[in-house]
Design a protein around this motif. Structure first.
Motif, PDB file in Angstrom:
ATOM      1  N   THR A 154      53.619  18.749  24.145  1.00 48.66           N
ATOM      2  CA  THR A 154      52.933  17.739  22.923  1.00 48.66           C
ATOM      3  C   THR A 154      52.114  18.264  22.406  1.00 48.66           C
ATOM      4  N   PRO A 155      51.615  17.367  20.476  1.00 49.73           N
ATOM      5  CA  PRO A 155      50.681  17.475  19.742  1.00 49.73           C
ATOM      6  C   PRO A 155      49.178  17.986  20.959  1.00 49.73           C
ATOM      7  N   LEU A 156      48.573  18.675  20.060  1.00 45.80           N
ATOM      8  CA  LEU A 156      46.985  18.825  20.598  1.00 45.80           C
ATOM      9  C   LEU A 156      46.594  17.519  20.451  1.00 45.80           C
ATOM     10  N   ALA A 157      46.441  16.594  19.627  1.00 46.05           N
ATOM     11  CA  ALA A 157      46.635  15.779  19.342  1.00 46.05           C
ATOM     12  C   ALA A 157      46.430  14.530  20.720  1.00 46.05           C
ATOM     13  N   ASP A 158      47.388  14.339  20.903  1.00 44.71           N
ATOM     14  CA  ASP A 158      47.834  13.085  22.461  1.00 44.71           C
ATOM     15  C   ASP A 158      47.068  13.976  23.966  1.00 44.71           C
ATOM     16  N   ALA A 159      46.551  15.360  23.282  1.00 45.52           N
ATOM     17  CA  ALA A 159      45.317  15.538  24.334  1.00 45.52           C
ATOM     18  C   ALA A 159      43.793  14.968  24.100  1.00 45.52           C
ATOM     19  N   VAL A 160      43.403  14.697  23.903  1.00 46.89           N
ATOM     20  CA  VAL A 160      42.480  13.930  23.393  1.00 46.89           C
ATOM     21  C   VAL A 160      41.953  12.483  23.869  1.00 46.89           C
ATOM     22  N   GLY A 161      41.197  12.750  25.377  1.00 48.73           N
ATOM     23  CA  GLY A 161      40.994  11.768  26.066  1.00 48.73           C
ATOM     24  C   GLY A 161      41.566  11.488  26.768  1.00 48.73           C
ATOM     25  N   ALA A 162      42.760  11.879  27.078  1.00 46.01           N
ATOM     26  CA  ALA A 162      44.298  11.902  27.874  1.00 46.01           C
ATOM     27  C   ALA A 162      43.250  11.713  29.423  1.00 46.01           C
ATOM     28  N   PRO A 163      43.964  11.170  30.290  1.00 45.23           N
ATOM     29  CA  PRO A 163      43.285  10.102  31.316  1.00 45.23           C
ATOM     30  C   PRO A 163      44.660  11.242  32.795  1.00 45.23           C
ATOM     31  N   LEU A 164      43.869  12.917  32.875  1.00 43.74           N
ATOM     32  CA  LEU A 164      44.098  13.543  33.475  1.00 43.74           C
ATOM     33  C   LEU A 164      43.870  13.744  34.543  1.00 43.74           C
ATOM     34  N   GLU A 165      44.632  13.713  35.707  1.00 45.81           N
ATOM     35  CA  GLU A 165      43.069  13.416  37.126  1.00 45.81           C
ATOM     36  C   GLU A 165      43.058  14.985  37.319  1.00 45.81           C
ATOM     37  N   ASN A 166      41.785  15.032  37.883  1.00 49.02           N
ATOM     38  CA  ASN A 166      41.128  15.693  38.468  1.00 49.02           C
ATOM     39  C   ASN A 166      41.811  16.812  38.633  1.00 49.02           C
ATOM     40  N   ARG A 167      42.612  17.228  39.492  1.00 47.48           N
ATOM     41  CA  ARG A 167      43.516  18.297  40.853  1.00 47.48           C
ATOM     42  C   ARG A 167      44.465  18.833  39.192  1.00 47.48           C
ATOM     43  N   ALA A 168      44.801  18.266  38.553  1.00 46.63           N
ATOM     44  CA  ALA A 168      46.116  18.848  37.283  1.00 46.63           C
ATOM     45  C   ALA A 168      45.243  19.363  36.345  1.00 46.63           C
TER      46      ALA A 168
END
Length: 245
Positions: free
Chosen positions: A206-220
């Motif tokens: 996915t584009p870099l912009a989609d990663a901004v503030g993404a709610p990812l789990e800490n383990r992931a």
């Protein structure tokens, strides 16, 4: 005799040299990684110094002589990225990206995709929200950027099936083998969660912009960082100092 030329560049690192000069590690659009000296920029009255801070995106006039270092003779600012440098969390994320670029693309060889990825990463970082008590190394934008740099550098990990046998049930990652592995081939591999593998594939695709503030789990996030770190060690023989700082 040497010659002068113009190039677009991003400052990856700046080191003091002598009483008033700085040595710059630059990544340029046209020539890749180069070293340059900016004379007199640490003087109080120098207007150039503020334009050559780490992470600055500039257009430079350079003079190429017989030595290894080129000389900065003119600077026009494209993007100062002051918002990033003035907030400690953003700065930490930015310096991780700059060091990754420096280590993976350390040769004087142009790579347009790498340059554009770095410029986009820094633009997005200016717009991210401040994160209290968070570790920059686990930031989704930092993880996404580094995974994409590995891709551009030719180290794209295979994640859809076991890189050794093609089995679909995956439990780990082997940088030496070049991707994810099943239980049978995971003896010396990093153990990863299913969420971690899914997250890494998502950040890659996915584009870099989609990663901004993404709610990812800490383990992931930790799994993604482990894959990045092991890939650096296997393919480049290094670890990022900014990640452990």
């Amino acid at each position: 005799m040497g010659r002068s030329y113009q190039t677009e560049a991003i400052v990856l690192r700046s080191l003091r040299f002598g009483e008033a000069d700085r040595i710059l590690h630059l990544y340029t659009r046209e020539r890749g990684r180069i070293g340059a000296i900016a004379k007199g920029i640490r003087k109080t009255k120098s207007r150039v110094g503020a334009r050559l801070e780490p992470l600055s995106h500039v257009r430079l006039q350079l003079h190429e002589g017989s030595g290894e270092l080129q000389t900065v003779t003119g600077v026009d600012l494209i993007a100062a990225h002051r918002a990033t440098r003035e907030q400690s969390y953003r700065l930490g994320v930015g310096l991780i990206g700059a060091e990754a670029m420096l280590r993976l693309f350390g040769e004087p060889e142009a790579n347009e995709r790498a340059f554009e990825a770095l410029a986009r990463f820094l633009d997005l970082l200016d717009e991210t929200d401040e994160v209290a008590d968070a570790r920059p190394a686990l930031d989704p934008l930092a993880l996404s950027f580094q995974l994409k740099l590995l891709w551009v550098a030719g180290y794209l990990p295979h994640l859809t099936s076991c890189v050794e046998c093609g089995h679909a049930e995956l439990v780990g990652f082997s940088a030496r083998a070049g991707g994810a592995v099943c239980r049978e081939h995971a003896r010396e591999a990093l153990r990863l969660s299913a969420e971690g593998l899914t997250t890494i594939e998502h950040l890659l695709s996915t584009p870099l912009a989609d990663a901004v503030g993404a709610p990812l789990e800490n383990r992931a996030r930790r799994d993604a960082l482990a894959v990045i770190t092991s890939s650096y060690e296997e393919h480049g023989g290094f670890r990022l100092r900014t990640v452990s700082a």
